[in-house]
Design a protein around this motif. Structure first.
Motif, PDB file in Angstrom:
ATOM      1  N   LEU C 115      29.512  33.493  26.083  1.00  0.00           N
ATOM      2  CA  LEU C 115      29.936  32.904  27.351  1.00  0.00           C
ATOM      3  C   LEU C 115      30.027  33.894  28.501  1.00  0.00           C
ATOM      4  O   LEU C 115      30.377  33.506  29.625  1.00  0.00           O
ATOM      5  N   GLY C 116      29.756  35.185  28.235  1.00  0.00           N
ATOM      6  CA  GLY C 116      29.897  36.134  29.341  1.00  0.00           C
ATOM      7  C   GLY C 116      29.389  37.507  28.976  1.00  0.00           C
ATOM      8  O   GLY C 116      28.940  37.766  27.848  1.00  0.00           O
ATOM      9  N   THR C 117      29.494  38.406  29.942  1.00  0.00           N
ATOM     10  CA  THR C 117      28.863  39.720  29.780  1.00  0.00           C
ATOM     11  C   THR C 117      29.646  40.628  28.833  1.00  0.00           C
ATOM     12  O   THR C 117      29.063  41.562  28.274  1.00  0.00           O
ATOM     13  N   THR C 118      30.956  40.380  28.635  1.00  0.00           N
ATOM     14  CA  THR C 118      31.696  41.193  27.650  1.00  0.00           C
ATOM     15  C   THR C 118      31.084  40.975  26.268  1.00  0.00           C
ATOM     16  O   THR C 118      30.949  41.911  25.478  1.00  0.00           O
ATOM     17  N   ASP C 121      27.368  42.397  26.257  1.00  0.00           N
ATOM     18  CA  ASP C 121      27.326  43.862  26.143  1.00  0.00           C
ATOM     19  C   ASP C 121      27.197  44.297  24.687  1.00  0.00           C
ATOM     20  O   ASP C 121      26.783  45.429  24.409  1.00  0.00           O
ATOM     21  N   HIS C 122      27.576  43.408  23.754  1.00  0.00           N
ATOM     22  CA  HIS C 122      27.636  43.813  22.350  1.00  0.00           C
ATOM     23  C   HIS C 122      26.644  43.124  21.430  1.00  0.00           C
ATOM     24  O   HIS C 122      26.259  43.678  20.407  1.00  0.00           O
ATOM     25  N   TYR C 186      36.017  49.684  16.146  1.00  0.00           N
ATOM     26  CA  TYR C 186      35.703  49.382  17.553  1.00  0.00           C
ATOM     27  C   TYR C 186      35.177  47.957  17.657  1.00  0.00           C
ATOM     28  O   TYR C 186      35.589  47.186  18.534  1.00  0.00           O
ATOM     29  N   ILE C 189      37.957  45.427  17.428  1.00  0.00           N
ATOM     30  CA  ILE C 189      38.730  45.363  18.684  1.00  0.00           C
ATOM     31  C   ILE C 189      37.990  44.490  19.695  1.00  0.00           C
ATOM     32  O   ILE C 189      38.571  43.607  20.330  1.00  0.00           O
ATOM     33  N   VAL C 190      36.703  44.746  19.852  1.00  0.00           N
ATOM     34  CA  VAL C 190      35.885  44.003  20.809  1.00  0.00           C
ATOM     35  C   VAL C 190      35.802  42.527  20.414  1.00  0.00           C
ATOM     36  O   VAL C 190      35.942  41.631  21.262  1.00  0.00           O
ATOM     37  N   GLU C 193      38.883  40.541  21.400  1.00  0.00           N
ATOM     38  CA  GLU C 193      38.945  40.288  22.843  1.00  0.00           C
ATOM     39  C   GLU C 193      37.941  39.202  23.250  1.00  0.00           C
ATOM     40  O   GLU C 193      38.268  38.309  24.040  1.00  0.00           O
ATOM     41  N   LYS C 218      19.882  41.688  29.973  1.00  0.00           N
ATOM     42  CA  LYS C 218      20.235  42.785  30.886  1.00  0.00           C
ATOM     43  C   LYS C 218      21.419  43.563  30.338  1.00  0.00           C
ATOM     44  O   LYS C 218      21.386  44.799  30.233  1.00  0.00           O
ATOM     45  N   HIS C 219      22.507  42.833  29.965  1.00  0.00           N
ATOM     46  CA  HIS C 219      23.707  43.528  29.504  1.00  0.00           C
ATOM     47  C   HIS C 219      23.497  44.192  28.149  1.00  0.00           C
ATOM     48  O   HIS C 219      23.946  45.313  27.923  1.00  0.00           O
ATOM     49  N   ARG C 222      21.157  47.271  28.561  1.00  0.00           N
ATOM     50  CA  ARG C 222      21.611  48.434  29.329  1.00  0.00           C
ATOM     51  C   ARG C 222      22.529  49.302  28.460  1.00  0.00           C
ATOM     52  O   ARG C 222      22.797  50.448  28.784  1.00  0.00           O
ATOM     53  N   LYS C 223      22.972  48.733  27.321  1.00  0.00           N
ATOM     54  CA  LYS C 223      23.825  49.497  26.396  1.00  0.00           C
ATOM     55  C   LYS C 223      23.110  49.887  25.103  1.00  0.00           C
ATOM     56  O   LYS C 223      23.624  50.724  24.357  1.00  0.00           O
ATOM     57  N   TYR C 230      23.883  52.839  29.983  1.00  0.00           N
ATOM     58  CA  TYR C 230      25.347  52.839  29.960  1.00  0.00           C
ATOM     59  C   TYR C 230      25.804  54.002  29.083  1.00  0.00           C
ATOM     60  O   TYR C 230      25.181  54.308  28.080  1.00  0.00           O
TER      61      TYR C 230
ATOM     62  N   ILE D  25      39.911  46.674  27.531  1.00  0.00           N
ATOM     63  CA  ILE D  25      39.975  47.420  26.276  1.00  0.00           C
ATOM     64  C   ILE D  25      38.917  48.533  26.290  1.00  0.00           C
ATOM     65  O   ILE D  25      38.055  48.578  27.161  1.00  0.00           O
ATOM     66  N   SER D  46      30.640  56.783  33.076  1.00  0.00           N
ATOM     67  CA  SER D  46      30.230  55.641  32.252  1.00  0.00           C
ATOM     68  C   SER D  46      30.629  55.801  30.788  1.00  0.00           C
ATOM     69  O   SER D  46      30.407  56.855  30.186  1.00  0.00           O
ATOM     70  N   ARG D  73      27.516  61.120  33.727  1.00  0.00           N
ATOM     71  CA  ARG D  73      26.909  60.009  34.457  1.00  0.00           C
ATOM     72  C   ARG D  73      28.011  59.128  35.056  1.00  0.00           C
ATOM     73  O   ARG D  73      28.980  58.810  34.377  1.00  0.00           O
ATOM     74  N   SER D  76      28.085  52.704  35.224  1.00  0.00           N
ATOM     75  CA  SER D  76      26.857  51.926  35.436  1.00  0.00           C
ATOM     76  C   SER D  76      27.018  50.917  36.567  1.00  0.00           C
ATOM     77  O   SER D  76      26.037  50.392  37.075  1.00  0.00           O
ATOM     78  N   HIS D  98      37.824  44.087  33.044  1.00  0.00           N
ATOM     79  CA  HIS D  98      37.499  42.915  32.218  1.00  0.00           C
ATOM     80  C   HIS D  98      38.814  42.274  31.756  1.00  0.00           C
ATOM     81  O   HIS D  98      38.958  41.922  30.582  1.00  0.00           O
ATOM     82  N   GLN D 107      34.076  33.312  33.461  1.00  0.00           N
ATOM     83  CA  GLN D 107      33.169  32.717  32.476  1.00  0.00           C
ATOM     84  C   GLN D 107      33.147  31.186  32.610  1.00  0.00           C
ATOM     85  O   GLN D 107      32.133  30.554  32.314  1.00  0.00           O
ATOM     86  N   ILE D 138      18.629  39.518  38.559  1.00  0.00           N
ATOM     87  CA  ILE D 138      19.104  40.212  37.350  1.00  0.00           C
ATOM     88  C   ILE D 138      18.119  41.290  36.934  1.00  0.00           C
ATOM     89  O   ILE D 138      18.493  42.408  36.593  1.00  0.00           O
ATOM     90  N   CYS D 171      30.321  34.493  35.116  1.00  0.00           N
ATOM     91  CA  CYS D 171      29.898  34.927  33.769  1.00  0.00           C
ATOM     92  C   CYS D 171      30.238  36.380  33.455  1.00  0.00           C
ATOM     93  O   CYS D 171      29.839  36.890  32.404  1.00  0.00           O
ATOM     94  N   HIS D 172      30.961  37.053  34.328  1.00  0.00           N
ATOM     95  CA  HIS D 172      31.201  38.471  34.141  1.00  0.00           C
ATOM     96  C   HIS D 172      32.700  38.806  34.226  1.00  0.00           C
ATOM     97  O   HIS D 172      33.346  38.962  33.195  1.00  0.00           O
TER      98      HIS D 172
END
Lengths: 234, 234, 234, 234
Positions: C115-118, C121-122, C186, C189-190, C193, C218-219, C222-223, C230, D25, D46, D73, D76, D98, D107, D138, D171-172
């Motif tokens: 539902l979102g970039t958090t 990101d993973h 880690y 934890i993520v 959240e 994109k998210h 970038r990681k 990132y 987090i 970053s 760096r 981001s 976040h 979201q 994007i 969404c972010h």
């Protein structure tokens, strides 16, 4: 040394419970206390973050809101506090917070129903919510009129301020009071917990009903009045 | 030195878990422990805030609720504790809290369904809730009758107090017990977490169903009984 | 001194994040790590509360679950961990918690939508949930079959364990993994959240939709992968 | 010693509020500050976890995102920050977190309605949410376009960045700003609390309405502008 040092220390200690008990963020909220013999009220200064608050920052005003002692401006809510002291004659402390669940009920403009014994231990009725203030009152003398909203509610609904020591201001948040500043903040801690419990109860069971009168009376009167047997009797 | 010092220390330590684990605010909640040889119960004094509680404040009573040792009044819930000790013969500790999610289920007058393995690790059934007490029982001997509500529920539903070490009192909150005060408070910690998980599960999926019997049995019996293999066997 | 001291210290540190980050109460949860050269796995002992856990309590087993070093029984979930190590060849750590929101999704038997970039990101997909285990599998070799449920899910849905380092076991809770024990915890934890954010998002807007593929890519990229920008590139 | 040491210290202190106030987090979130005379922006590096962040790790870039000082760096999200500085000429700090409830609203792609005085103390309108970014934006220069989304929203809806110091990226999650880094993070703390209060209010009363204009104006202007009387006037 200030002749009001004892009162200021009491008020300082009660204010510091606000961040400790998570009842408001940043600078929000304020507790006051009254010395009825001297006719003065001690209150948190306006807009000072709790981690910078010191005993000597507590401001002393009289019941007409005139400065008696202090280098800082008193809380912008001072007129609400002093109006309550003038009309609720036996109280010694007043507390205002922006605690999250109590504010949510106030923003929802709903009184908190008496759904269990945690609530009934403290008061027999719902926790009342004021009406929305009129445009005229908001523009006239807002903080004084906030106090008048509370007084009007208690008069119209024939509520006792000695039994019901907490109220929600519609669209704003809670005010609580008690025999001293420590009891005023105690009531804010309890109100926030009752507000959270009532929220969750109605999420689990939207049809949850107010508890029966006999149970309300049992819990309230085992803690209050001449037949109380909870606590150490002091 | 008190001849009950070891029991009082155990009870003190278990009571101090209540604020540490956020199972009640201010003075709410109480843990007791029994010395069955001496026939005495040690329990938190009534209305004392946790940050002021000391080992020497713990009150010792007999199973008829008569004071044996202590300068303070015992918890107003003492009669509930002693009735449980008299009827649940193998238990050594009893705990009562006002933990937020357990109270919400109690106020909703809903038993907590067995929705997952965290629950099944501790008991095979739902966490039961009593009926609402009759007016007559409330007025007669309220705290004793609270105990009777629990006993009646376990009798009527043929529940084992040795398996189900937790119950919700309708409109009030949870009681838990166990082999000693530490296990009683452990069960209150676990109950609050199960209550929160069940609340969230049903918010995410209102049709979430009780887990299957084979999964309940697997989790319960890997922790309990002769074939248990969880933990260090001591 | 143990020849596995470095591995045991890594595993100990990762386990201690569980109570620190509120990912489980009492004794629940466990993290393990593998030394692929030595062919051994270090894991939390079964049923030990975190405040009593010491580095020397960490148990070392081989990939057939036989004890290599330690005075305590390994976690009852050990067979799930070793099966993952045998099948997910590049991972170095595995973590299992009973974190509240992740468990709620698992008990609701719902995968967590992206539902979102958090979340993005993973991982690019939803966080998958296994099917309910069959009675036969539960009774046969439960912890091993828990691992098989994960493997089957990844095979059937053609998921990459190198991209999706987290899964929900239906009616139970989350497992996560990563290149080492620190990355495994880690991810727990993520996950917790993300689980809470997704819960709240759908409470606010029950029609909230999965985010668009371009934003996910994109998210995520970038990681991760060769064009990642990132972090500090190490 | 760095000629930007004062700016870097300010930015470091503001970043450390993110974990302290539970606004993100692990490594998520970042605060920056600008020295407009020197034309440089200091920002969190970053992917560095907060417990390892040191003042000397803060990266200094110019308004074209070129490195001026630092071994790491920059965040981001740096291009979003610098675009805001270039267009919002009076601001001195920018913050991105976040935080859980603000992310949930983002979201859900819902602006946060002005439901009470905690909100009105800080801004008169809703807290706006951007549109979903186009695939083209994007893929082009994502972090720059995130800034453009904010600018476009403020232009299209004729919003003042000097009054509305917070926004949700669809969404972010949230971005906030203010006269310096401390005010930017202050706004993120306040936004998260408002987001939680609004969430709970609508759960209690799905028909809760925006508060009246006179009340919004009263609260906003007692804290802002020439007639403000909240705080100590400094």
């Amino acid at each position: 040394m200030s002749k009001y040092i004892y009162l200021k220390e009491q008020v300082y200690e009660a204010n510091m419970e606000i961040p400790k008990e998570d009842l408001a963020i940043v600078t929000f909220g304020n507790v006051s206390g009254i010395d009825r013999t001297a006719g003065v009220v001690a209150i948190k200064p306006s807009g000072v973050p709790y981690h910078r608050l010191r005993v000597e920052d507590i401001v002393v005003v009289d019941l007409d809101n005139a400065l008696v002692e202090g280098n800082l401006r008193p809380s912008s809510d001072t007129k609400t506090h002093t109006l309550l002291y003038k009309n609720f004659e036996s109280i010694g402390g007043v507390c205002h917070t922006h605690s999250t669940y109590a504010v949510a009920w106030a923003q929802a403009i709903k009184s908190i129903p008496n759904l269990g014994t945690t609530h009934a231990d403290h008061l027999t009725s719902s926790i009342p919510v004021t009406e929305i203030m009129s445009d005229d009152m908001i523009r006239r003398d807002y903080e004084l009129e906030t106090g008048n909203q509370i007084l009007d509610l208690f008069t119209k609904q024939a509520l006792s301020y000695e039994e019901i020591e907490m109220v929600l201001i519609a669209c704003h948040g809670p005010f609580t009071w008690g025999k001293d500043p420590a009891k005023a903040i105690y009531n804010s801690i309890v109100l926030e917990e009752i507000a959270k419990m009532a929220y969750l109860t109605l999420q689990i069971n939207p049809d949850a009903d107010t508890i029966k009168q006999s149970l309300i009376d049992k819990h309230y009167y085992r803690k209050h009045g001449k037949d109380a047997y909870y606590g150490q009797g002091c």
